[in-house]
Write an enzyme that holds these catalytic residues in place. Sequence first.
Site, PDB file in Angstrom:
ATOM      1  CB  CYS A  32      36.615  51.168  43.972  1.00 26.33           C
ATOM      2  SG  CYS A  32      36.860  50.159  45.425  1.00 26.33           S
ATOM      3  CB  CYS A  35      35.392  52.417  47.265  1.00 26.93           C
ATOM      4  SG  CYS A  35      37.122  52.070  46.857  1.00 26.93           S
TER       5      CYS A  35
END
Length: 107
Positions: A32, A35
């Site tokens: 991700c 993230c």
Amino acid sequence: MSSVIEIADEQFEQEVFEADKPVLVYFWASWCGPCRLVSPSINWIADNYSDRLKVVKLEIDPSPTSVAKCNVEGVPALRLFNNNEIVASHEGAIGKQQLQKMLDDHL
């Protein structure tokens, strides 16, 4: 050194529901991109709010039970627990100031 505690499904109950103070759960994934942008803010919160908040980090792929229990639909995701209740949640990237405001409103 960050005071973020890395957990998996096996530790969720103990680290979140049995905690003696509010817990911010950070759901993330290694694949991700957003993230990676949020992680430094999570570490900052863990270091600067440690007197009133516990911060745990849970990778979603190996921990499907906790993901389902918290209704996580995308990452990064945040769930703030207080007395075993989700009192605040956020999905998607979040800036440090937004994150601070979310926490300050509930702590």
